[in-house]
Design a protein around this motif. Sequence first.
Motif, short mmCIF file in Angstrom:
data_model
loop_
_atom_site.label_atom_id
_atom_site.label_comp_id
_atom_site.label_asym_id
_atom_site.label_seq_id
_atom_site.Cartn_x
_atom_site.Cartn_y
_atom_site.Cartn_z
N LYS A 184 -7.57 -0.07 1.95
CA LYS A 184 -7.17 1.12 2.71
C LYS A 184 -7.95 1.27 4.01
CE LYS A 184 -10.32 4.46 0.52
NZ LYS A 184 -10.44 5.58 -0.43
N ASP B 32 1.69 5.96 3.79
CA ASP B 32 0.68 6.86 4.38
C ASP B 32 0.91 7.05 5.88
OD1 ASP B 32 -0.02 4.39 5.36
OD2 ASP B 32 -2.11 4.44 4.70
N PRO C 282 -1.67 -1.78 -5.46
CA PRO C 282 -2.51 -1.98 -4.27
C PRO C 282 -3.87 -2.59 -4.60
CG PRO C 282 -1.50 0.20 -4.23
CD PRO C 282 -1.19 -0.40 -5.58
N ARG D 141 0.84 -1.22 0.00
CA ARG D 141 0.00 0.00 0.00
C ARG D 141 0.87 1.26 0.00
NH1 ARG D 141 -2.95 2.17 3.33
NH2 ARG D 141 -3.95 3.35 1.67
N PRO D 142 0.39 2.33 -0.61
CA PRO D 142 1.19 3.56 -0.67
C PRO D 142 1.57 4.04 0.72
CG PRO D 142 -0.84 3.74 -1.97
CD PRO D 142 -0.94 2.45 -1.24
N GLY E 250 4.55 1.21 0.95
CA GLY E 250 4.64 1.34 -0.50
C GLY E 250 5.99 0.96 -1.08
N ASP F 200 -7.55 0.89 -4.36
CA ASP F 200 -6.95 0.68 -3.04
C ASP F 200 -7.99 0.12 -2.07
OD1 ASP F 200 -5.19 0.73 -0.92
OD2 ASP F 200 -5.15 2.92 -0.71
#
Length: 290
Positions: A239, A180, A191, A177-178, A185, A236
């Motif tokens: 998230k 954050d 994602p 996942r990016p 990421g 995503d």
Amino acid sequence: MDGIREHLDALLASCDAESTRSRDPVDFVHGYDAPCDQEVVGLVAASLAFGNAVAARRSIDRVLTILGPEPAATVAGASHAELRRRLRGFVHRIYRGEHLASVLWRAGELLREHETLGKAFAHFHREGEGDFREGLARFADALRGHVTSRSVRHLVSDPRAGSACKRLVLYSRWMVRPADGVDLGLWPIAPSELVIPVDTHIHRISRNLGLTNRRTATWATAEEITAALRKFDPEDPVKYDFALCHLGVSRECPSRPDPAKCEQCVLQDVCSVWTTGRGKTPGDFSEEIQ
Ligand code: SF4
């Protein structure tokens, strides 16, 4: 009545990621700067995130102390015998030092061969013809090697076997996942391909929200919940995992309706447990999640 996505977005917005992270095993990963160290620390932290949270944190901390300030270099440079020697006497639930040493030694082999665990994962993902589950299964095969120990098979589970493989999937969320402030990421995988890590909290809340009706937390359950979430964010879908999971971990989401907690919950209008528990008819969100 507002839709599920709006309520999930409200939950996400209300989650204090920084303070919540300090209670989550992913916090260990953020104590390191180099991506290769973060990958190895993530593997240790996710693998040992099993059982009592305090005991798990203590065990993760102990292993990271043993591996030293540059865990990737330690793992990539040590022989299997050296890792076994370093981890001798370590115990966490059903895992012994020798089990973790075996997995870390194999991780070291992947680092020597592919340079990073992310590149190794991408290699297996390609071998699995771009199928996330198969790529993850091949990555797990490589970490287990030919070891047949039941503890090692439990430490690094097999997505093909049908279980939700929560810790392995959680590790992939952290890496893919990016960035954050929680996830990193680091790995070159979209994602959108991720599957949600399903534990007892995610399973229960997902049932409350009608994201799944399945009674057991299997891989199929994880895929079903993810498919529902993908309708809300195709790029995503997982998230929401961190905020949803901590709603359960923090005991803010009881297994039975509790006005003291549910009346404060941003999901109350879309939670069947709360709405039916109070004699209301839950909203029909079936179109939204199909
Ligand atoms: S309304 Fe209550 S039971 Fe439903 S998700 Fe919120 S805290 Fe959990």
